[in-house]
Scaffold this motif. Structure first.
Motif, short mmCIF file in Angstrom:
data_model
loop_
_atom_site.label_atom_id
_atom_site.label_comp_id
_atom_site.label_asym_id
_atom_site.label_seq_id
_atom_site.Cartn_x
_atom_site.Cartn_y
_atom_site.Cartn_z
N LEU A 1 -11.56 11.11 -16.46
CA LEU A 1 -12.53 10.99 -15.36
C LEU A 1 -13.93 11.44 -15.80
CD1 LEU A 1 -10.44 12.40 -12.36
CD2 LEU A 1 -10.81 10.01 -12.99
N HIS A 2 -14.04 11.84 -17.06
CA HIS A 2 -15.32 12.29 -17.61
C HIS A 2 -15.85 13.52 -16.87
CE1 HIS A 2 -15.26 8.55 -19.85
NE2 HIS A 2 -15.14 7.87 -18.71
N VAL A 3 -14.94 14.43 -16.57
CA VAL A 3 -15.32 15.69 -15.93
C VAL A 3 -14.60 16.83 -16.65
CG1 VAL A 3 -15.66 14.63 -13.65
CG2 VAL A 3 -13.41 15.59 -14.25
N GLY A 4 -14.98 18.07 -16.33
CA GLY A 4 -14.29 19.21 -16.88
C GLY A 4 -13.02 19.53 -16.11
N VAL A 5 -12.19 20.38 -16.70
CA VAL A 5 -10.92 20.75 -16.07
C VAL A 5 -11.15 21.44 -14.72
CG1 VAL A 5 -8.92 22.27 -16.29
CG2 VAL A 5 -9.64 20.89 -18.24
N ARG A 6 -12.16 22.31 -14.63
CA ARG A 6 -12.43 23.01 -13.38
C ARG A 6 -12.84 22.03 -12.28
NH1 ARG A 6 -16.11 28.21 -14.48
NH2 ARG A 6 -15.74 28.41 -12.22
N THR A 7 -13.66 21.05 -12.65
CA THR A 7 -14.09 20.04 -11.66
C THR A 7 -12.90 19.19 -11.22
OG1 THR A 7 -16.31 19.93 -12.59
CG2 THR A 7 -15.59 18.06 -11.25
N LEU A 8 -12.06 18.80 -12.19
CA LEU A 8 -10.87 18.02 -11.85
C LEU A 8 -9.99 18.78 -10.87
CD1 LEU A 8 -8.79 15.66 -12.57
CD2 LEU A 8 -7.81 17.32 -14.17
N THR A 9 -9.75 20.06 -11.15
CA THR A 9 -8.87 20.87 -10.30
C THR A 9 -9.46 21.03 -8.91
OG1 THR A 9 -8.05 22.05 -12.25
CG2 THR A 9 -7.71 23.09 -10.10
N ARG A 10 -10.75 21.26 -8.84
CA ARG A 10 -11.41 21.43 -7.53
C ARG A 10 -11.30 20.15 -6.71
NH1 ARG A 10 -16.25 19.86 -6.19
NH2 ARG A 10 -16.97 19.75 -8.35
N ARG A 11 -11.58 19.00 -7.32
CA ARG A 11 -11.53 17.73 -6.60
C ARG A 11 -10.10 17.42 -6.15
NH1 ARG A 11 -15.45 13.69 -10.17
NH2 ARG A 11 -17.43 14.76 -9.72
N PHE A 12 -9.13 17.71 -7.01
CA PHE A 12 -7.74 17.47 -6.63
C PHE A 12 -7.37 18.28 -5.39
CE2 PHE A 12 -4.10 15.24 -8.35
CZ PHE A 12 -4.64 14.48 -9.38
N ARG A 13 -7.76 19.54 -5.38
CA ARG A 13 -7.43 20.37 -4.22
C ARG A 13 -8.15 19.89 -2.97
NH1 ARG A 13 -4.15 24.34 -5.03
NH2 ARG A 13 -3.88 25.31 -7.07
N GLU A 14 -9.37 19.44 -3.10
CA GLU A 14 -10.13 18.93 -1.95
C GLU A 14 -9.49 17.67 -1.39
OE1 GLU A 14 -14.60 20.48 -3.29
OE2 GLU A 14 -14.01 18.37 -3.57
N GLU A 15 -8.96 16.82 -2.28
CA GLU A 15 -8.47 15.51 -1.85
C GLU A 15 -6.98 15.48 -1.52
OE1 GLU A 15 -9.64 12.85 -4.95
OE2 GLU A 15 -11.76 13.37 -4.75
N THR A 16 -6.20 16.32 -2.17
CA THR A 16 -4.74 16.27 -1.95
C THR A 16 -4.17 17.59 -1.45
OG1 THR A 16 -4.07 17.02 -4.17
CG2 THR A 16 -4.61 14.68 -3.92
#
Length: 326
Positions: free
Chosen positions: A247-262
């Motif tokens: 997704l061309h993002v960092g691990v912290r950003t990925l984790t934050r977005r996952f929690r926000e969306e799922t």
């Protein structure tokens, strides 16, 4: 264990309301009413009552005639409140007559609910600060309306001492057998179970019956592409770094977005999807456990068993026997 010959029978009042489910009414009378002492004497006296005695409609195409009113509640040792088809409606649950009837219970009276009858108990404040359960389909509505109740939708029943709650309709059988076991011992409960042709104890909880959707966020969201990749290849040993890079993002950003969306972490979401896929394969195929473990990405049969037991409350082969009959 059996009651002494001269001991009075345990008084049970079964409270029915318009829209009652006939199965629940029958199972309480069948299980509790079927408990016998070593001499064959009934150990419970089970009687049905209503807020307004007379003809009470059920959720089927027939009615039941109830001869007792709410005065029976004040004399009962145990009160069982049955569900109705409208328990989700605030006007039904908040019926002042029901609240008044529940308030008439003597101190020490044991109170039990079956299925969505947990709603009126919660409305009356009787479940505040307690652990409880209700039917899994109603769990979210229950949580929203009664945040002070510690809801556990994964179990078949909950015992909080003087207040007990059961999940779906058939969980009333589990709860009633538990009451018999608690009151008069395993031998009496096992005898009732044998004569009723039901297991004396059902392994696992309500979690194994909950149908969970595979997708829990729409395709237009930030992590949709990563979720689609994982679903397309569950067997792959995905890592957070790999998903973030996709997704061309960092691990912290990925984790934050996952929690926000799922509402879950990326690997937590993946674990749930793997269990759901394994569950589907257990229901629809005869594949051995090890093969399914490979296909869904758990790697070993031991890992699959551990995760399935934790998520569904039963071992894989028990789940397969329940839902496939093999």
């Amino acid at each position: 264990m059996s009651a002494p010959e001269d001991a009075p029978r345990h008084e049970v009042a079964v409270l029915v309301r318009p829209g009652v489910r006939p199965m629940e009414l029958g199972l309480v009378h069948q299980i509790l009413g079927g408990a016998r002492s070593a001499d064959g004497e009934p150990l419970y006296r089970v009687r049905t009552c209503a807020l307004h005695p007379g003809t009470v409609p059920t959720d089927a195409d027939f009615r039941v005639v109830v001869g007792h009113g709410p005065e029976l509640l004040a004399r009962a040792d145990t009160v069982v409140v049955l569900a109705t088809q409208d328990d989700h409606e605030p006007s039904v649950v908040a019926d002042p007559g029901l609240a008044e009837a529940l308030a008439s219970l003597r101190p020490g009276t044991r109170l039990a609910s079956i299925c969505t009858a947990a709603f009126p108990l919660a409305e009356a404040g009787l479940l505040d600060g307690r652990r409880a359960t209700t039917h899994w389909l109603s769990a979210e509505a229950f949580r929203c309306r009664f945040p002070r109740v510690d809801l556990d939708p994964a179990v078949l029943y909950v015992d909080e001492g003087e207040v007990l709650t059961a999940a779906g309709e058939a969980s009333g059988i589990d709860l009633c057998l538990y009451l018999v076991r608690r009151d008069f011992g395993a031998a009496v409960a096992n005898d009732v179970a044998r004569r009723t042709v039901v297991p004396p104890y059902r392994e696992g909880g309500q979690a194994q019956y909950i149908a969970r959707p595979v997708a829990d966020a729409g395709p237009g969201t930030g992590t949709a592409a990563a979720r689609e990749r994982m679903l397309a290849d569950l067997a792959r040993p995905w890592t957070l770094a790999e998903l973030a890079a996709s997704l061309h993002v960092g691990v912290r950003t990925l984790t934050r977005r996952f929690r926000e969306e799922t509402g879950q972490s990326p690997l937590g979401w993946l674990l749930r999807r793997r269990v759901e896929r394994a569950r589907e394969l257990f229901e629809t195929t005869d594949l051995p456990v090890g093969r399914i473990a490979d296909e869904v990405g758990f790697g070993t049969a031991t890992a699959l068993r551990r995760h399935v037991c934790r998520e569904l409350g039963v071992p894989p082969l028990h789940y397969r026997r329940t839902f496939r009959g093999g």
